[in-house]
Motif scaffolding. Structure first.
Motif, PDB file in Angstrom:
ATOM      1  N   LYS A 198       0.834  -1.213   0.000  1.00  0.00           N
ATOM      2  CA  LYS A 198       0.000   0.000   0.000  1.00  0.00           C
ATOM      3  C   LYS A 198       0.866   1.260   0.000  1.00  0.00           C
ATOM      4  O   LYS A 198       0.403   2.334  -0.340  1.00  0.00           O
ATOM      5  N   LEU A 199       2.135   1.124   0.349  1.00  0.00           N
ATOM      6  CA  LEU A 199       3.047   2.257   0.345  1.00  0.00           C
ATOM      7  C   LEU A 199       3.658   2.506  -1.022  1.00  0.00           C
ATOM      8  O   LEU A 199       4.200   3.579  -1.275  1.00  0.00           O
ATOM      9  N   GLN A 200       3.593   1.503  -1.917  1.00  0.00           N
ATOM     10  CA  GLN A 200       4.181   1.633  -3.252  1.00  0.00           C
ATOM     11  C   GLN A 200       3.259   1.052  -4.309  1.00  0.00           C
ATOM     12  O   GLN A 200       3.645   0.175  -5.083  1.00  0.00           O
ATOM     13  N   ILE A 201       2.033   1.513  -4.359  1.00  0.00           N
ATOM     14  CA  ILE A 201       1.110   1.052  -5.391  1.00  0.00           C
ATOM     15  C   ILE A 201       1.556   1.663  -6.712  1.00  0.00           C
ATOM     16  O   ILE A 201       1.696   2.881  -6.819  1.00  0.00           O
ATOM     17  N   PRO A 202       1.812   0.807  -7.721  1.00  0.00           N
ATOM     18  CA  PRO A 202       2.253   1.370  -8.996  1.00  0.00           C
ATOM     19  C   PRO A 202       1.134   2.171  -9.661  1.00  0.00           C
ATOM     20  O   PRO A 202      -0.046   1.904  -9.437  1.00  0.00           O
ATOM     21  N   ARG A 203       1.540   3.159 -10.470  1.00  0.00           N
ATOM     22  CA  ARG A 203       0.597   3.977 -11.224  1.00  0.00           C
ATOM     23  C   ARG A 203       0.844   3.740 -12.704  1.00  0.00           C
ATOM     24  O   ARG A 203       1.905   3.245 -13.094  1.00  0.00           O
ATOM     25  N   VAL A 204      -0.132   4.129 -13.507  1.00  0.00           N
ATOM     26  CA  VAL A 204       0.029   4.019 -14.956  1.00  0.00           C
ATOM     27  C   VAL A 204       1.273   4.817 -15.360  1.00  0.00           C
ATOM     28  O   VAL A 204       1.464   5.949 -14.917  1.00  0.00           O
ATOM     29  N   GLY A 205       2.140   4.195 -16.153  1.00  0.00           N
ATOM     30  CA  GLY A 205       3.388   4.815 -16.588  1.00  0.00           C
ATOM     31  C   GLY A 205       4.594   4.396 -15.764  1.00  0.00           C
ATOM     32  O   GLY A 205       5.734   4.556 -16.208  1.00  0.00           O
ATOM     33  N   ASP A 206       4.378   3.844 -14.559  1.00  0.00           N
ATOM     34  CA  ASP A 206       5.499   3.385 -13.734  1.00  0.00           C
ATOM     35  C   ASP A 206       6.131   2.145 -14.353  1.00  0.00           C
ATOM     36  O   ASP A 206       5.467   1.329 -14.998  1.00  0.00           O
ATOM     37  N   VAL A 207       7.437   1.969 -14.122  1.00  0.00           N
ATOM     38  CA  VAL A 207       8.159   0.787 -14.574  1.00  0.00           C
ATOM     39  C   VAL A 207       8.356  -0.120 -13.364  1.00  0.00           C
ATOM     40  O   VAL A 207       8.789   0.333 -12.303  1.00  0.00           O
ATOM     41  N   ILE A 208       8.017  -1.407 -13.533  1.00  0.00           N
ATOM     42  CA  ILE A 208       8.126  -2.373 -12.440  1.00  0.00           C
ATOM     43  C   ILE A 208       9.081  -3.499 -12.835  1.00  0.00           C
ATOM     44  O   ILE A 208       9.308  -3.750 -14.016  1.00  0.00           O
ATOM     45  N   SER A 209       9.632  -4.176 -11.828  1.00  0.00           N
ATOM     46  CA  SER A 209      10.484  -5.344 -12.037  1.00  0.00           C
ATOM     47  C   SER A 209       9.649  -6.605 -11.919  1.00  0.00           C
ATOM     48  O   SER A 209       8.740  -6.675 -11.086  1.00  0.00           O
ATOM     49  N   LEU A 210       9.990  -7.601 -12.727  1.00  0.00           N
ATOM     50  CA  LEU A 210       9.284  -8.879 -12.704  1.00  0.00           C
ATOM     51  C   LEU A 210      10.291 -10.006 -12.524  1.00  0.00           C
ATOM     52  O   LEU A 210      11.369  -9.985 -13.114  1.00  0.00           O
ATOM     53  N   GLY A 211       9.916 -10.991 -11.713  1.00  0.00           N
ATOM     54  CA  GLY A 211      10.733 -12.180 -11.518  1.00  0.00           C
ATOM     55  C   GLY A 211      10.017 -13.390 -12.083  1.00  0.00           C
ATOM     56  O   GLY A 211       8.831 -13.319 -12.411  1.00  0.00           O
ATOM     57  N   SER A 212      10.700 -14.512 -12.178  1.00  0.00           N
ATOM     58  CA  SER A 212      10.119 -15.749 -12.669  1.00  0.00           C
ATOM     59  C   SER A 212       9.514 -16.522 -11.505  1.00  0.00           C
ATOM     60  O   SER A 212      10.154 -16.699 -10.469  1.00  0.00           O
ATOM     61  N   ASN A 213       8.287 -16.993 -11.678  1.00  0.00           N
ATOM     62  CA  ASN A 213       7.608 -17.774 -10.654  1.00  0.00           C
ATOM     63  C   ASN A 213       8.202 -19.180 -10.627  1.00  0.00           C
ATOM     64  O   ASN A 213       8.144 -19.890 -11.626  1.00  0.00           O
ATOM     65  N   PRO A 214       8.785 -19.624  -9.494  1.00  0.00           N
ATOM     66  CA  PRO A 214       9.398 -20.957  -9.459  1.00  0.00           C
ATOM     67  C   PRO A 214       8.378 -22.073  -9.639  1.00  0.00           C
ATOM     68  O   PRO A 214       8.702 -23.139 -10.146  1.00  0.00           O
ATOM     69  N   ALA A 215       7.128 -21.840  -9.261  1.00  0.00           N
ATOM     70  CA  ALA A 215       6.091 -22.857  -9.420  1.00  0.00           C
ATOM     71  C   ALA A 215       5.662 -22.994 -10.880  1.00  0.00           C
ATOM     72  O   ALA A 215       5.235 -24.059 -11.315  1.00  0.00           O
ATOM     73  N   ASP A 216       5.742 -21.890 -11.646  1.00  0.00           N
ATOM     74  CA  ASP A 216       5.363 -21.888 -13.057  1.00  0.00           C
ATOM     75  C   ASP A 216       6.223 -20.856 -13.776  1.00  0.00           C
ATOM     76  O   ASP A 216       5.880 -19.677 -13.812  1.00  0.00           O
ATOM     77  N   PRO A 217       7.353 -21.285 -14.361  1.00  0.00           N
ATOM     78  CA  PRO A 217       8.287 -20.344 -14.981  1.00  0.00           C
ATOM     79  C   PRO A 217       7.696 -19.502 -16.119  1.00  0.00           C
ATOM     80  O   PRO A 217       8.293 -18.518 -16.529  1.00  0.00           O
ATOM     81  N   THR A 218       6.530 -19.885 -16.638  1.00  0.00           N
ATOM     82  CA  THR A 218       5.898 -19.086 -17.697  1.00  0.00           C
ATOM     83  C   THR A 218       5.177 -17.872 -17.122  1.00  0.00           C
ATOM     84  O   THR A 218       4.742 -17.006 -17.873  1.00  0.00           O
ATOM     85  N   GLN A 219       5.032 -17.812 -15.797  1.00  0.00           N
ATOM     86  CA  GLN A 219       4.352 -16.707 -15.134  1.00  0.00           C
ATOM     87  C   GLN A 219       5.367 -15.812 -14.416  1.00  0.00           C
ATOM     88  O   GLN A 219       6.460 -16.250 -14.072  1.00  0.00           O
ATOM     89  N   PHE A 220       4.958 -14.565 -14.185  1.00  0.00           N
ATOM     90  CA  PHE A 220       5.817 -13.609 -13.499  1.00  0.00           C
ATOM     91  C   PHE A 220       5.381 -13.397 -12.056  1.00  0.00           C
ATOM     92  O   PHE A 220       4.239 -13.641 -11.698  1.00  0.00           O
ATOM     93  N   ILE A 221       6.335 -12.896 -11.273  1.00  0.00           N
ATOM     94  CA  ILE A 221       6.078 -12.445  -9.909  1.00  0.00           C
ATOM     95  C   ILE A 221       6.429 -10.963  -9.864  1.00  0.00           C
ATOM     96  O   ILE A 221       7.476 -10.557 -10.366  1.00  0.00           O
ATOM     97  N   TYR A 222       5.551 -10.178  -9.272  1.00  0.00           N
ATOM     98  CA  TYR A 222       5.781  -8.743  -9.118  1.00  0.00           C
ATOM     99  C   TYR A 222       6.869  -8.533  -8.082  1.00  0.00           C
ATOM    100  O   TYR A 222       6.783  -9.011  -6.953  1.00  0.00           O
ATOM    101  N   LEU A 223       7.940  -7.814  -8.464  1.00  0.00           N
ATOM    102  CA  LEU A 223       9.055  -7.558  -7.545  1.00  0.00           C
ATOM    103  C   LEU A 223       9.054  -6.130  -7.000  1.00  0.00           C
ATOM    104  O   LEU A 223       9.870  -5.816  -6.151  1.00  0.00           O
ATOM    105  N   GLY A 224       8.199  -5.283  -7.525  1.00  0.00           N
ATOM    106  CA  GLY A 224       8.130  -3.908  -7.040  1.00  0.00           C
ATOM    107  C   GLY A 224       8.519  -2.912  -8.106  1.00  0.00           C
ATOM    108  O   GLY A 224       8.821  -3.264  -9.255  1.00  0.00           O
ATOM    109  N   LEU A 225       8.519  -1.652  -7.716  1.00  0.00           N
ATOM    110  CA  LEU A 225       8.890  -0.578  -8.641  1.00  0.00           C
ATOM    111  C   LEU A 225      10.350  -0.715  -9.010  1.00  0.00           C
ATOM    112  O   LEU A 225      11.192  -1.037  -8.167  1.00  0.00           O
ATOM    113  N   LYS A 226      10.669  -0.500 -10.266  1.00  0.00           N
ATOM    114  CA  LYS A 226      12.053  -0.629 -10.743  1.00  0.00           C
ATOM    115  C   LYS A 226      12.880   0.512 -10.152  1.00  0.00           C
ATOM    116  O   LYS A 226      12.490   1.664 -10.186  1.00  0.00           O
ATOM    117  N   GLN A 227      14.023   0.156  -9.630  1.00  0.00           N
ATOM    118  CA  GLN A 227      14.919   1.132  -9.007  1.00  0.00           C
ATOM    119  C   GLN A 227      15.797   1.792 -10.015  1.00  0.00           C
ATOM    120  O   GLN A 227      16.242   1.276 -10.940  1.00  0.00           O
TER     121      GLN A 227
END
Length: 139
Positions: free
Chosen positions: A110-139
Motif C-alpha cells: 500500500k506504500l508503493q502502489i504502482p501507477r500508470v506509466g510506472d516501470v516495475i520489475s518482474l521475476g520468474s515464478n518458481p512454481a510456473d516459470p511461464t508466469q511472473f512475480i511482481y518484484l516492485g517498482l524498478k529502481q
C-alpha cells in the motif's frame, strides 16, 4: 529479534505459512471446508500463495527476469494484511523478445502502489516459470 517472554519476531513468509496451516489443517481447516465451499477455499488459498510469493519477492528471493511499464491498474477489492491485490495491465520488456502485453493479478504494498506509466520489475515464478512475480517498482 526477541520479543517479550522469548517469542521471536516472525517474517512475513512465516506469518503467511502459519495462516495457511490454520486455514487448511485441524479443526479450523475442517470448519472452513464445511462452511466456505471448495471453490471459495481454492480462491483463498490462491490469494495466500500470491501473498507468499510477494513476500518472498520483497525479501529478495527472486532475481529480475524482465521489466514492464504499467498501462492500466484495477483494484480487486481484496486485501492481504491491509495491502491491496490489484490487476496490472503491462507492456513487458524481456531480453530476446519483442515487447508484449501481459496481465497479472498481484499483491502490492500500500506504500508503493504502482501507477500508470510506472516501470516495475518482474521475476520468474518458481512454481510456473511461464508466469511472473511482481518484484516492485524498478529502481
Amino acid at each position: 529479534m526477541m520479543k517479550l517472554f522469548g517469542k521471536k519476531e516472525q517474517s512475513k513468509t512465516e506469518k503467511i505459512d502459519e495462516a495457511s496451516k490454520s486455514l487448511n489443517k485441524g479443526l479450523s481447516g475442517l470448519m472452513m471446508k464445511a462452511f466456505v465451499g471448495k471453490d471459495d477455499l481454492d480462491k483463498i488459498n490462491n490469494s495466500i500463495e500470491g501473498a507468499k510469493m510477494a513476500a518472498l519477492a520483497e525479501e529478495g528471493a527472486f532475481g529480475e527476469v524482465a521489466y514492464a511499464t504499467v498501462t492500466a491498474l484495477q483494484d480487486t477489492g481484496k486485501l492481504v494484511n491491509f495491502d491491496p491485490i490489484v490487476i496490472l495491465q503491462l507492456n513487458v520488456i524481456q531480453a530476446g523478445r519483442e515487447p508484449y502485453a501481459h496481465q497479472m493479478e498481484t499483491l502490492v504494498s500500500k506504500l508503493q502502489i504502482p501507477r500508470v506509466g510506472d516501470v516495475i520489475s518482474l521475476g520468474s515464478n518458481p512454481a510456473d516459470p511461464t508466469q511472473f512475480i511482481y518484484l516492485g517498482l524498478k529502481q
